[in-house]
Design a protein around this motif. Sequence first.
Motif, PDB file in Angstrom:
ATOM      1  N   GLU A 446      23.820 160.448  48.468  1.00 51.78           N
ATOM      2  CA  GLU A 446      24.421 161.722  48.873  1.00 51.78           C
ATOM      3  C   GLU A 446      24.220 162.830  47.861  1.00 51.78           C
ATOM      4  O   GLU A 446      24.360 163.996  48.179  1.00 51.78           O
ATOM      5  N   ASN A 447      23.959 162.459  46.625  1.00 50.63           N
ATOM      6  CA  ASN A 447      23.813 163.471  45.580  1.00 50.63           C
ATOM      7  C   ASN A 447      22.417 163.436  44.995  1.00 50.63           C
ATOM      8  O   ASN A 447      22.212 163.157  43.821  1.00 50.63           O
ATOM      9  N   THR A 448      21.466 163.713  45.840  1.00 52.81           N
ATOM     10  CA  THR A 448      20.097 163.579  45.367  1.00 52.81           C
ATOM     11  C   THR A 448      19.664 164.813  44.591  1.00 52.81           C
ATOM     12  O   THR A 448      19.686 165.926  45.099  1.00 52.81           O
ATOM     13  N   LEU A 449      19.285 164.592  43.342  1.00 55.90           N
ATOM     14  CA  LEU A 449      18.719 165.654  42.530  1.00 55.90           C
ATOM     15  C   LEU A 449      17.239 165.395  42.313  1.00 55.90           C
ATOM     16  O   LEU A 449      16.472 166.266  41.996  1.00 55.90           O
ATOM     17  N   ASP A 450      16.909 164.133  42.449  1.00 55.16           N
ATOM     18  CA  ASP A 450      15.569 163.696  42.091  1.00 55.16           C
ATOM     19  C   ASP A 450      15.182 162.603  43.081  1.00 55.16           C
ATOM     20  O   ASP A 450      16.004 161.765  43.439  1.00 55.16           O
ATOM     21  N   ASP A 451      13.921 162.628  43.493  1.00 57.32           N
ATOM     22  CA  ASP A 451      13.490 161.654  44.496  1.00 57.32           C
ATOM     23  C   ASP A 451      13.629 160.213  44.041  1.00 57.32           C
ATOM     24  O   ASP A 451      13.837 159.307  44.834  1.00 57.32           O
ATOM     25  N   ILE A 452      13.522 160.030  42.734  1.00 55.86           N
ATOM     26  CA  ILE A 452      13.530 158.655  42.241  1.00 55.86           C
ATOM     27  C   ILE A 452      14.889 157.989  42.475  1.00 55.86           C
ATOM     28  O   ILE A 452      15.003 156.771  42.529  1.00 55.86           O
ATOM     29  N   GLN A 453      15.892 158.806  42.653  1.00 58.78           N
ATOM     30  CA  GLN A 453      17.211 158.244  42.952  1.00 58.78           C
ATOM     31  C   GLN A 453      17.184 157.408  44.224  1.00 58.78           C
ATOM     32  O   GLN A 453      17.905 156.437  44.351  1.00 58.78           O
ATOM     33  N   LYS A 454      16.358 157.837  45.152  1.00 55.15           N
ATOM     34  CA  LYS A 454      16.271 157.095  46.414  1.00 55.15           C
ATOM     35  C   LYS A 454      15.723 155.704  46.170  1.00 55.15           C
ATOM     36  O   LYS A 454      16.169 154.729  46.777  1.00 55.15           O
ATOM     37  N   VAL A 455      14.757 155.650  45.281  1.00 56.02           N
ATOM     38  CA  VAL A 455      14.203 154.344  44.935  1.00 56.02           C
ATOM     39  C   VAL A 455      15.292 153.481  44.319  1.00 56.02           C
ATOM     40  O   VAL A 455      15.472 152.314  44.659  1.00 56.02           O
ATOM     41  N   ARG A 456      16.029 154.120  43.424  1.00 57.11           N
ATOM     42  CA  ARG A 456      17.075 153.385  42.730  1.00 57.11           C
ATOM     43  C   ARG A 456      18.142 152.935  43.735  1.00 57.11           C
ATOM     44  O   ARG A 456      18.630 151.814  43.673  1.00 57.11           O
ATOM     45  N   ALA A 457      18.466 153.835  44.651  1.00 51.66           N
ATOM     46  CA  ALA A 457      19.477 153.495  45.652  1.00 51.66           C
ATOM     47  C   ALA A 457      19.076 152.254  46.435  1.00 51.66           C
ATOM     48  O   ALA A 457      19.914 151.401  46.739  1.00 51.66           O
ATOM     49  N   VAL A 458      17.794 152.151  46.709  1.00 52.75           N
ATOM     50  CA  VAL A 458      17.313 150.969  47.437  1.00 52.75           C
ATOM     51  C   VAL A 458      17.543 149.708  46.605  1.00 52.75           C
ATOM     52  O   VAL A 458      18.006 148.685  47.104  1.00 52.75           O
ATOM     53  N   GLU A 459      17.241 149.826  45.326  1.00 56.06           N
ATOM     54  CA  GLU A 459      17.424 148.666  44.449  1.00 56.06           C
ATOM     55  C   GLU A 459      18.896 148.271  44.356  1.00 56.06           C
ATOM     56  O   GLU A 459      19.248 147.104  44.398  1.00 56.06           O
TER      57      GLU A 459
ATOM     58  N   GLY B 369      16.527 148.279  37.558  1.00 53.56           N
ATOM     59  CA  GLY B 369      15.719 147.326  38.314  1.00 53.56           C
ATOM     60  C   GLY B 369      15.562 146.025  37.549  1.00 53.56           C
ATOM     61  O   GLY B 369      15.725 144.933  38.092  1.00 53.56           O
ATOM     62  N   LEU B 370      15.315 146.156  36.252  1.00 55.75           N
ATOM     63  CA  LEU B 370      15.156 144.973  35.416  1.00 55.75           C
ATOM     64  C   LEU B 370      16.470 144.202  35.312  1.00 55.75           C
ATOM     65  O   LEU B 370      16.502 142.972  35.415  1.00 55.75           O
ATOM     66  N   ALA B 371      17.554 144.949  35.133  1.00 58.11           N
ATOM     67  CA  ALA B 371      18.864 144.292  35.038  1.00 58.11           C
ATOM     68  C   ALA B 371      19.170 143.526  36.319  1.00 58.11           C
ATOM     69  O   ALA B 371      19.642 142.385  36.282  1.00 58.11           O
ATOM     70  N   PHE B 372      18.875 144.161  37.436  1.00 53.09           N
ATOM     71  CA  PHE B 372      19.104 143.502  38.722  1.00 53.09           C
ATOM     72  C   PHE B 372      18.243 142.257  38.843  1.00 53.09           C
ATOM     73  O   PHE B 372      18.672 141.227  39.330  1.00 53.09           O
ATOM     74  N   HIS B 373      17.022 142.404  38.386  1.00 54.39           N
ATOM     75  CA  HIS B 373      16.113 141.265  38.462  1.00 54.39           C
ATOM     76  C   HIS B 373      16.659 140.096  37.637  1.00 54.39           C
ATOM     77  O   HIS B 373      16.681 138.956  38.082  1.00 54.39           O
ATOM     78  N   GLU B 374      17.108 140.403  36.447  1.00 54.74           N
ATOM     79  CA  GLU B 374      17.653 139.355  35.577  1.00 54.74           C
ATOM     80  C   GLU B 374      18.891 138.711  36.209  1.00 54.74           C
ATOM     81  O   GLU B 374      19.078 137.498  36.152  1.00 54.74           O
ATOM     82  N   PHE B 375      19.706 139.566  36.780  1.00 55.49           N
ATOM     83  CA  PHE B 375      20.927 139.087  37.445  1.00 55.49           C
ATOM     84  C   PHE B 375      20.552 138.131  38.583  1.00 55.49           C
ATOM     85  O   PHE B 375      21.028 136.994  38.654  1.00 55.49           O
ATOM     86  N   ALA B 376      19.655 138.599  39.437  1.00 55.16           N
ATOM     87  CA  ALA B 376      19.256 137.793  40.591  1.00 55.16           C
ATOM     88  C   ALA B 376      18.581 136.504  40.144  1.00 55.16           C
ATOM     89  O   ALA B 376      18.848 135.425  40.660  1.00 55.16           O
ATOM     90  N   LYS B 377      17.744 136.626  39.133  1.00 54.61           N
ATOM     91  CA  LYS B 377      17.018 135.465  38.628  1.00 54.61           C
ATOM     92  C   LYS B 377      18.006 134.427  38.087  1.00 54.61           C
ATOM     93  O   LYS B 377      17.909 133.234  38.386  1.00 54.61           O
ATOM     94  N   GLY B 378      18.944 134.915  37.322  1.00 55.06           N
ATOM     95  CA  GLY B 378      19.944 134.019  36.731  1.00 55.06           C
ATOM     96  C   GLY B 378      20.771 133.323  37.795  1.00 55.06           C
ATOM     97  O   GLY B 378      20.998 132.113  37.725  1.00 55.06           O
ATOM     98  N   GLN B 379      21.185 134.091  38.788  1.00 55.05           N
ATOM     99  CA  GLN B 379      22.001 133.511  39.851  1.00 55.05           C
ATOM    100  C   GLN B 379      21.188 132.501  40.666  1.00 55.05           C
ATOM    101  O   GLN B 379      21.702 131.457  41.050  1.00 55.05           O
ATOM    102  N   ALA B 380      19.931 132.837  40.909  1.00 49.87           N
ATOM    103  CA  ALA B 380      19.082 131.919  41.669  1.00 49.87           C
ATOM    104  C   ALA B 380      18.907 130.614  40.899  1.00 49.87           C
ATOM    105  O   ALA B 380      18.995 129.523  41.463  1.00 49.87           O
TER     106      ALA B 380
END
Lengths: 625, 405
Positions: A446-459, B369-380
């Motif tokens: 909801e608070n997008t300042l930068d496109d990369i946030q969307k990538v992060r949001a997915v993660e 992303g890396l932190a999530f990966h480590e988390f997921a890896k550890g849990q798996a």
Amino acid sequence: MYWANSDWAWDKIEGDFLTCYLRVTAGKCNPLSFSRHRNFPISSDSEISSKEKTEKMMMGSETTEHTFGTPQKSPPSLPEDMETLNLSDVYKSAISSPSSSVTITNSSIHSLPPITTSDPHLLISTQPQSSPLRNPKSPNSSPFLDPPSYADVVFSPFHNSNNDNGNSDSVESSSASSSTSTVLGITSYISERPPRSSSIYREISVSDPRKVQDSSNTLVTSTYVTYLISTRTSDTEYKVRRRFRDVVTLSDRLAEAYRGFFIPVRPDKGVVEGQIMQQQDFINQRRLALEKYLRRLSVHPAIEKSRELGIFLQVDGKLQLPMTTDVASRMLDGAVRLPKQLFGEVREGCVAQNEVAQPAKGGRDLLRIFKELKQSMTNDWSGTKPSVIEEDKQFLEMKEKVQDLEQQLSTSSQQAEGLVKAQQDICETMRDLGFAFVNLTKFETENTLDDIQKVRAVEIRRVATASVKASRFYQELTSQTMKYLDTLHEYLGKMLAIRVAFSDRTNALLTVQTLLSDLNSFQLKAEKLKAASSKIFGGDRSRLRKVEELKETIRITEDAKKVALEEYERIKENNSTELERLGREKKDDFLDMLKGFVVNQVGYAERIALVWEQAAQETSVYVKQ
Amino acid sequence: MATIVAQNSPQVQSPRSPQSQNMLFLTVSVMDPDKRGTGVQAYMSYPVITKTNLPDYKGPEITVERRYSDFVWLRDRLFEKYKGIFIPPVPEKSAVEKFRFSAEFIDMRRQGLNVYINRIASHPELRQSEDLKTFLQEDGETMERLRFQETGIFNRKPSDLIQIFKDVQSKVSDVVLGKEKPVEETTPEYEKLKRYIYELEDHLAEAQKQAYRMVKRHKELGQSLLDFGKAIKLLGACEGESLGKAFSELGTKSESLSHKFEDEARNLLMNFEEPLKDYVHDVQSIKATMVERANAFKLKCELSETTKLKEINLEKLMLVRSDKVGEAEIEYRKLNTESEEATRRFELIVKLMDEEMVRFQEEKTTDLGLAFHEFAKGQAKLGKDIATAWRSLLPKIEACSVSSH
């Protein structure tokens, strides 16, 4: 003699898993997941809506009716418009985002990769099916009792029909067995054992608690609660209304008639009626406890066939259970008192008789009887009378073994509760973590300042989804763990029944020995009198009359002794058949417990591992070279 | 323990490894520390090894000894000099004194410092700073002297810094939220950024809190498994023959699984909770920069205001009192220069901050992303380990089952 620590086990048996668990988690977020197999009715609740929405958002396209536990604790702030947030759009744009330096595979979130049962490493099939744990007869079907409706969370947990509720489960679980048998490599572990005893009572349920005005007493208005007890046999169904007092009567009669048997212990009276009877949850708890109690009685090989249980379950109207149905024990009652009466303790004996005549009226619970007995033991028999001498070495050894078992069961069941609690906690924290990330996802979107946030949001959403999924599995695992480890509690309860049966034996021996010693003293007295009277020619009339009286007393006491001895032998016999039965059943039950526990641990751990493995794969692009 | 650490430590923690840029590299490794001194004076001394081919450095490999306060010194120096740049946060001091020298904390701290110093070493601006060069190369005495030379608030002990940090924070909120009613930037973009940063901190703090609870939960479940295992073993002793053995095996497995949960708790702490905490600190560092920006903006505005007044005054003087014009003009020019300087400085901060935000967003995406990966890896891994361990019991239970019928 009596067990030194006779009191402490009472707390334990009343609290089987259900009550204990309620106590442990009282006041904190408790999903009450055990309702699955307890039929514990939980009224549905609008609180769940926000969480449900989140779930919908999380799980994407799937329509889900399943709710996530009981959110007594309010979830992380989730605005009402949660479901209007179109995450899939965000998701798509994130993928096509030109600034995105991260490759995102499309296989994410919506579903796990299909798992075929042909995979030899997978223990549990993923075929969607209705949960076998749901009891179709549950009076209140609340959302909490519903299984998750989407395929990737559903799989049928393993359970054996004859785990602890005996025949009551077997009807429902036939579907479960057919489904679990498809699972590779595990079939042999969960093969169903035929029902332990082909009880004549197929199904007993206690329902419909109803408040009744007590009309017998017009001066003081009082109410009590009656329960509808429905019993199904192979050919017919009985419905009777009973109140708790009737159950007390039943258990008292059974205790009289089945001395030496391991009779399931009836639920405790609990709290003083007036104070808490109004409360629904108390009534419900008692209803459950009664149901469990009656089911246990109905699978006991001896009790099952008893007239007492038959009348209780089948004959509607006022409960007419004769005070003592067993001739031997009635005679014994008389015999026990007889010497006392002769020794001029008539009044006391009479009072006791009255009390025994109306065991239910006084609202006495077993604890009190137990304590009174113990008291009387020390008062009456510690001094002049010979103490009970148990000569049966084998019995004494067995007694010690049982005592040891009880100790270990007590510790184990406590630790089992600890384990369940820890699993529950990790489940809740996993869920909270998931929701924290859901909120973060939403915020970044909801608070997008930068496109990369969307990538992060997915993660972030990935990890949120995985967390919530894993949390669900943990929850299922917890309820399964609870179900199987409940055997420990069940057996802790049985230990109490064993104590009672053993004390029956001790008491019977005590009676025999008392009568023997009385007999001895009567005979001595008679001989003295005879000797004294023989010195006077023509006989001392009064003395002769006394001798005659004594002879009569001796005769009666002889009879009583004979009966008491028979009773003692009978109880001994009962004790040993019951011990043998217990040993057999325990082995089966413990094996079932181990199997159920381990199989579910394996199954859920695998499911959880799978969820995370996928998440790890999706995020593997972030691993540095 | 030491060997594991040694294996991990020589790697550059920052994702933006400088090796890829023009073959010039600067990698720093913070190694296992030694305890120096005794009692309250005790501290940990970390060997810091620098490998570089940058011409400004003494050689390809330099080893120095640094203590925690040196790392703090570096941060403070950089913060003073590089306005507008988000200075990486120094890992926290242990809140609880008694954990200061626990192996777990020490290793976490070392890892944290390693991440911190490499983030500076890989930052396009900061890596060129003189202070970094000093930190990586000077001997212990020089370092100590520099630490004590520092004037102003940073001359104090690190414990005081916490208080100062809090003061700064409250000042931050006062200034940025406009409580002081100063002249303030009100462009919509900046407003949006401010709101984003403030809310982000809350969200991250919540996530970090839950992550920390996860660590605790793993430890607790581990403990429960251990206790349960022990109890089950004893219960098994009551049962004869094969069933007793099955119980005992179950107990042993349960006990051994408890270690898996402990391991995972450690993994979570190091590789999941710590990066999240880092993220929170980074956001706080952004807030500190925002204070600087607000101050610079305020100064700029005040100076330009004053300059304007002086200009009007000068014009007036030119009309009425020509004798004082010369003096006033000098004053005006001086002010004007200052004002222009302030404006320039402010604009530089704005420019740097814009760049830094882009860098921050990218860096955090990879970090997370890396932190999530480590988390997921550890849990798996944990899940698999659990499944494998329990599964190995099944044949034994089955054997037991067979023997009973």
